[in-house]
Every structure is written in C-alpha cells, then in structure tokens.
Motif scaffolding. Structure first.
Motif, PDB file in Angstrom:
ATOM      1  N   LEU A  68     -22.733  -1.113 -48.825  1.00  0.00           N
ATOM      2  CA  LEU A  68     -22.468  -1.463 -47.151  1.00  0.00           C
ATOM      3  C   LEU A  68     -22.648   0.276 -46.189  1.00  0.00           C
ATOM      4  O   LEU A  68     -22.579   1.495 -47.457  1.00  0.00           O
ATOM      5  CB  LEU A  68     -21.283  -1.991 -46.756  1.00  0.00           C
ATOM      6  CG  LEU A  68     -20.368  -2.690 -47.893  1.00  0.00           C
ATOM      7  CD1 LEU A  68     -19.292  -3.662 -46.859  1.00  0.00           C
ATOM      8  CD2 LEU A  68     -20.994  -3.700 -46.889  1.00  0.00           C
ATOM      9  N   LYS A  69     -22.838  -0.233 -44.807  1.00  0.00           N
ATOM     10  CA  LYS A  69     -22.829   1.537 -44.565  1.00  0.00           C
ATOM     11  C   LYS A  69     -21.309   1.763 -44.012  1.00  0.00           C
ATOM     12  O   LYS A  69     -20.814   1.222 -44.006  1.00  0.00           O
ATOM     13  CB  LYS A  69     -23.643   1.198 -42.927  1.00  0.00           C
ATOM     14  CG  LYS A  69     -24.943   0.390 -43.705  1.00  0.00           C
ATOM     15  CD  LYS A  69     -25.643  -0.070 -41.719  1.00  0.00           C
ATOM     16  CE  LYS A  69     -27.048  -0.510 -42.196  1.00  0.00           C
ATOM     17  NZ  LYS A  69     -27.902  -0.957 -40.810  1.00  0.00           N
ATOM     18  N   THR A  70     -21.730   3.144 -44.200  1.00  0.00           N
ATOM     19  CA  THR A  70     -20.739   4.630 -43.835  1.00  0.00           C
ATOM     20  C   THR A  70     -20.150   4.115 -42.132  1.00  0.00           C
ATOM     21  O   THR A  70     -21.204   4.056 -41.626  1.00  0.00           O
ATOM     22  CB  THR A  70     -20.125   4.980 -44.906  1.00  0.00           C
ATOM     23  OG1 THR A  70     -21.028   6.131 -44.138  1.00  0.00           O
ATOM     24  CG2 THR A  70     -20.278   4.847 -45.965  1.00  0.00           C
ATOM     25  N   MET A  71     -19.184   5.131 -42.290  1.00  0.00           N
ATOM     26  CA  MET A  71     -19.525   4.978 -40.660  1.00  0.00           C
ATOM     27  C   MET A  71     -18.522   6.819 -40.343  1.00  0.00           C
ATOM     28  O   MET A  71     -18.313   7.356 -41.276  1.00  0.00           O
ATOM     29  CB  MET A  71     -17.139   5.189 -40.264  1.00  0.00           C
ATOM     30  CG  MET A  71     -17.258   3.100 -39.958  1.00  0.00           C
ATOM     31  SD  MET A  71     -15.244   2.396 -39.643  1.00  0.00           S
ATOM     32  CE  MET A  71     -14.533   2.203 -41.066  1.00  0.00           C
ATOM     33  N   LYS A  72     -19.538   6.721 -39.349  1.00  0.00           N
ATOM     34  CA  LYS A  72     -18.869   8.341 -39.076  1.00  0.00           C
ATOM     35  C   LYS A  72     -18.593   8.979 -39.075  1.00  0.00           C
ATOM     36  O   LYS A  72     -17.298   8.162 -38.213  1.00  0.00           O
ATOM     37  CB  LYS A  72     -20.558   8.536 -38.516  1.00  0.00           C
ATOM     38  CG  LYS A  72     -21.044   8.338 -38.527  1.00  0.00           C
ATOM     39  CD  LYS A  72     -22.791   9.380 -37.387  1.00  0.00           C
ATOM     40  CE  LYS A  72     -23.799   8.050 -37.735  1.00  0.00           C
ATOM     41  NZ  LYS A  72     -25.166   8.253 -37.257  1.00  0.00           N
ATOM     42  N   PRO A  73     -17.730  10.079 -39.455  1.00  0.00           N
ATOM     43  CA  PRO A  73     -16.248  10.422 -38.794  1.00  0.00           C
ATOM     44  C   PRO A  73     -16.636  10.635 -36.930  1.00  0.00           C
ATOM     45  O   PRO A  73     -17.608  11.430 -36.176  1.00  0.00           O
ATOM     46  CB  PRO A  73     -16.079  11.792 -39.242  1.00  0.00           C
ATOM     47  CG  PRO A  73     -17.058  12.404 -40.560  1.00  0.00           C
ATOM     48  CD  PRO A  73     -18.178  11.097 -40.207  1.00  0.00           C
ATOM     49  N   LEU A  74     -15.125  10.517 -36.361  1.00  0.00           N
ATOM     50  CA  LEU A  74     -14.765  10.493 -35.369  1.00  0.00           C
ATOM     51  C   LEU A  74     -14.913  11.811 -34.548  1.00  0.00           C
ATOM     52  O   LEU A  74     -14.748  13.153 -35.117  1.00  0.00           O
ATOM     53  CB  LEU A  74     -13.446   9.917 -34.906  1.00  0.00           C
ATOM     54  CG  LEU A  74     -13.593   7.970 -34.611  1.00  0.00           C
ATOM     55  CD1 LEU A  74     -12.164   8.167 -34.631  1.00  0.00           C
ATOM     56  CD2 LEU A  74     -15.064   7.477 -33.859  1.00  0.00           C
ATOM     57  N   THR A  75     -16.056  11.846 -33.320  1.00  0.00           N
ATOM     58  CA  THR A  75     -15.472  13.356 -32.517  1.00  0.00           C
ATOM     59  C   THR A  75     -14.558  13.116 -31.409  1.00  0.00           C
ATOM     60  O   THR A  75     -14.803  14.729 -30.999  1.00  0.00           O
ATOM     61  CB  THR A  75     -17.037  13.688 -33.037  1.00  0.00           C
ATOM     62  OG1 THR A  75     -17.788  13.312 -31.404  1.00  0.00           O
ATOM     63  CG2 THR A  75     -18.340  14.301 -34.074  1.00  0.00           C
ATOM     64  N   LEU A  95     -14.722   0.422 -35.710  1.00  0.00           N
ATOM     65  CA  LEU A  95     -14.739  -0.782 -36.707  1.00  0.00           C
ATOM     66  C   LEU A  95     -15.131  -1.800 -36.110  1.00  0.00           C
ATOM     67  O   LEU A  95     -16.155  -2.704 -36.975  1.00  0.00           O
ATOM     68  CB  LEU A  95     -13.103  -0.800 -36.472  1.00  0.00           C
ATOM     69  CG  LEU A  95     -12.001  -0.164 -37.221  1.00  0.00           C
ATOM     70  CD1 LEU A  95      -9.966  -0.518 -37.071  1.00  0.00           C
ATOM     71  CD2 LEU A  95     -12.082  -0.428 -39.263  1.00  0.00           C
ATOM     72  N   ARG A  96     -15.274  -2.260 -34.927  1.00  0.00           N
ATOM     73  CA  ARG A  96     -16.402  -2.659 -34.397  1.00  0.00           C
ATOM     74  C   ARG A  96     -17.415  -3.177 -34.903  1.00  0.00           C
ATOM     75  O   ARG A  96     -18.536  -4.281 -35.292  1.00  0.00           O
ATOM     76  CB  ARG A  96     -16.371  -3.146 -32.616  1.00  0.00           C
ATOM     77  CG  ARG A  96     -14.963  -4.175 -31.970  1.00  0.00           C
ATOM     78  CD  ARG A  96     -15.371  -3.573 -30.659  1.00  0.00           C
ATOM     79  NE  ARG A  96     -13.783  -3.823 -30.123  1.00  0.00           N
ATOM     80  CZ  ARG A  96     -14.020  -5.907 -29.678  1.00  0.00           C
ATOM     81  NH1 ARG A  96     -14.485  -6.417 -29.535  1.00  0.00           N
ATOM     82  NH2 ARG A  96     -12.770  -5.709 -29.030  1.00  0.00           N
ATOM     83  N   ALA A  97     -18.311  -1.852 -34.590  1.00  0.00           N
ATOM     84  CA  ALA A  97     -19.517  -0.999 -34.711  1.00  0.00           C
ATOM     85  C   ALA A  97     -20.298  -1.395 -36.289  1.00  0.00           C
ATOM     86  O   ALA A  97     -20.766  -1.898 -36.952  1.00  0.00           O
ATOM     87  CB  ALA A  97     -19.810   0.589 -34.149  1.00  0.00           C
ATOM     88  N   TYR A  98     -19.056  -1.034 -37.635  1.00  0.00           N
ATOM     89  CA  TYR A  98     -19.179  -0.698 -38.544  1.00  0.00           C
ATOM     90  C   TYR A  98     -18.870  -2.690 -39.296  1.00  0.00           C
ATOM     91  O   TYR A  98     -20.228  -3.204 -39.961  1.00  0.00           O
ATOM     92  CB  TYR A  98     -17.329  -0.325 -38.850  1.00  0.00           C
ATOM     93  CG  TYR A  98     -17.390  -0.921 -41.120  1.00  0.00           C
ATOM     94  CD1 TYR A  98     -18.412   0.284 -41.682  1.00  0.00           C
ATOM     95  CD2 TYR A  98     -16.430  -1.622 -41.166  1.00  0.00           C
ATOM     96  CE1 TYR A  98     -17.972  -0.608 -43.104  1.00  0.00           C
ATOM     97  CE2 TYR A  98     -16.666  -1.553 -43.014  1.00  0.00           C
ATOM     98  CZ  TYR A  98     -16.764  -1.392 -43.892  1.00  0.00           C
ATOM     99  OH  TYR A  98     -17.145  -1.024 -44.864  1.00  0.00           O
ATOM    100  N   GLY A 148     -23.071  -6.251 -40.706  1.00  0.00           N
ATOM    101  CA  GLY A 148     -23.566  -7.889 -40.921  1.00  0.00           C
ATOM    102  C   GLY A 148     -22.139  -8.520 -41.369  1.00  0.00           C
ATOM    103  O   GLY A 148     -22.278 -10.096 -41.953  1.00  0.00           O
ATOM    104  N   LEU A 149     -21.279  -8.279 -40.675  1.00  0.00           N
ATOM    105  CA  LEU A 149     -20.014  -8.976 -41.745  1.00  0.00           C
ATOM    106  C   LEU A 149     -19.358  -9.985 -41.691  1.00  0.00           C
ATOM    107  O   LEU A 149     -19.243 -10.248 -40.140  1.00  0.00           O
ATOM    108  CB  LEU A 149     -18.141  -7.962 -41.961  1.00  0.00           C
ATOM    109  CG  LEU A 149     -19.022  -6.540 -42.517  1.00  0.00           C
ATOM    110  CD1 LEU A 149     -17.342  -5.429 -42.686  1.00  0.00           C
ATOM    111  CD2 LEU A 149     -19.241  -6.822 -43.663  1.00  0.00           C
ATOM    112  N   LYS A 150     -19.481 -11.488 -42.573  1.00  0.00           N
ATOM    113  CA  LYS A 150     -18.654 -12.889 -41.853  1.00  0.00           C
ATOM    114  C   LYS A 150     -17.192 -12.849 -40.885  1.00  0.00           C
ATOM    115  O   LYS A 150     -16.659 -12.475 -42.337  1.00  0.00           O
ATOM    116  CB  LYS A 150     -19.428 -13.063 -42.589  1.00  0.00           C
ATOM    117  CG  LYS A 150     -20.548 -13.525 -42.803  1.00  0.00           C
ATOM    118  CD  LYS A 150     -21.268 -13.310 -41.448  1.00  0.00           C
ATOM    119  CE  LYS A 150     -23.227 -13.677 -41.443  1.00  0.00           C
ATOM    120  NZ  LYS A 150     -23.378 -13.664 -40.021  1.00  0.00           N
ATOM    121  N   PRO A 151     -16.806 -13.695 -40.797  1.00  0.00           N
ATOM    122  CA  PRO A 151     -15.467 -14.092 -40.900  1.00  0.00           C
ATOM    123  C   PRO A 151     -14.357 -14.706 -41.959  1.00  0.00           C
ATOM    124  O   PRO A 151     -15.496 -14.907 -42.961  1.00  0.00           O
ATOM    125  CB  PRO A 151     -15.306 -15.561 -40.255  1.00  0.00           C
ATOM    126  CG  PRO A 151     -16.430 -15.254 -39.290  1.00  0.00           C
ATOM    127  CD  PRO A 151     -17.531 -14.244 -40.059  1.00  0.00           C
TER     128      PRO A 151
END
Length: 243
Positions: free
Chosen positions: A3-10, A23-26, A31-34
């Motif tokens: 899975l792709k990771t999330m970038k730290p928030l700036t 979280l939405r972008a993640y 392509g995460l399914k319900p």
C-alpha cells in the motif's frame, strides 16, 4: 502489492481537517473498497506525523460522514457509501438555514408534484388502503381538534413508497422534518383542520382514480393550504405584537 503510505502533514491550522483529507486521499490512492481494514491507529498516526488524539478526531469526523466505521476491539474500516449521514444532517441544517418557510414549502411541493406521476403508474391497492387508513385517522384527530403530524408524515411517505426509491423516501422525510422544524408547524394554530383532512382525502381519491392532472392539482391545493396556515399565524403574531 504494498500500500502507498501517507505523507506527514505540514499544515498546523485545522489539523483535524488535514487528517480527514489525508485519510480520504489514502483510501482513494490505494483504491480501498468498503469493508477494508485500515492500518492500526499507531501506524496511521506515525505516517501522518500527528498524535493519536488528533488522528482519532479526524476518524470520528469521517465516521459521522459515513466514510469510516470503527469496530470496537477490531479496528477501523472503510464504509460503503450511503446518503444516510448526509440526509440526517440535512434535516437538521435546513431548518435553521432556510429563513423563509415558503422556501421549504416550495421544495416539498416541487418534489411531490413532479414525481406523483410515477406513483400513479405503480401504486398498489394495498398502498392505497394504507393511505385511506392514515386519512381516516387524520379525520378522527381533526374532529377532536387534535394535531396529526405523525399521520401527515406517514401519508406523504406512503404516497411515494411504491416507487421503491430509498433516497426519494429519505428526501421526503428530510424536507418534511426540516419544514416542521423551521416553522414549528405542529404548534401553529390551524383554524380549519378538517380542510387539511379533506385535502389529503382528495389526493387519495385522485391517486386511486389514476388521474394525474387532478392529483397534481390536489397536491398544489394542499400546499396552498399550508401556506395559508403559516400566513394566518404570521398575521396574528404581528397583530399581537402591536397591541
């Protein structure tokens, strides 16, 4: 496939909003399914570079929007899309947002008059019998000078139930609730509750006869009656205020 990771928030301002967006972008990027289980809170917080409290705040916000679902002792899951959270919040928000009650009436009128045709095509004898029963209860209440808000709401729900459109049913409920919340209609002085009952009875007559033009006319007339009740109460309030 990893899975792709999330970038730290700036961004520091509105951290909970940034958490929600990440979280939405993640979810979208991967392509995460319900029903998909998200990584543990500790891992998500590390990827974002935020505290677990900030992460939980963002998760709770997304839960309220129906994006995520927390299962105690199991984890956080992607939730299947539903209009339910949106419609629930709409009923609450419209009452305060629409200053003119007439706007709510017009929305309800347009929705119901515009869609009554399909009801005439699909409604069953059983549905009509339930509408008759609701109308009979309205009459009994009206004869005793009582309000019949619950049967009123049920009537409009039954009128379109045959279309088997859950979103439409919820919208009808939403605008009914928003109207009652905004106008406090249940506590307004209806000088002629029998006329209100007759309006509903006439709508059922037209529906049973499969008379589209008459059904639309009766629905229009019904909403004109609602407008008159509100106008009468506004006039009474203004007169009372000048004495």
């Amino acid at each position: 496939m990893p899975l792709k990771t999330m970038k730290p928030l700036t961004r520091a301002p509105l951290l909970h909003v940034s958490v929600q967006e990440s979280l939405r972008a993640y979810i979208n990027d991967n392509g995460l399914k319900p029903g998909t289980l998200l990584p543990a809170e500790s891992e998500l917080a590390t990827q974002l570079g935020v505290s677990r409290n900030s992460l939980r705040e963002g998760i709770k916000a997304l839960e309220s929007l129906g994006v995520l679902e927390s299962r105690r002792g199991v984890g956080i899951f992607v939730k299947a899309f539903s209009f339910e959270p949106l419609l629930d919040n709409l009923a609450y928000g419209l009452g305060g947002a629409l200053r003119q009650i007439e706007e709510v009436i017009e929305i309800r009128r347009t929705l119901e008059v515009g869609l009554i045709g399909k009801t005439l095509e699909t409604i069953s004898k059983d549905d009509i019998a339930e509408l008759r029963a609701a109308v009979n209860r309205m009459k009994a209440h009206a004869e005793r000078g009582e309000a019949f808000a619950e049967d009123d709401q049920l009537f409009h729900r039954l009128l379109f139930r045959c279309q088997q459109n859950e979103t439409l049913s919820r919208l009808i409920d939403v605008f009914w609730l928003a109207f009652y919340k905004a106008s406090d209609f249940v506590n307004l002085d209806n000088v002629d509750p029998m006329a209100t009952w007759r309006d509903h009875a006439a709508i059922v007559d037209a529906v049973e006869a499969r008379d589209l033009e008459e059904a639309r006319r009766r629905l229009d007339h019904h909403y004109e009656g609602i407008a008159r009740v509100i106008a009468n109460n506004k006039t009474s309030s203004n007169v009372g205020g000048t004495q």
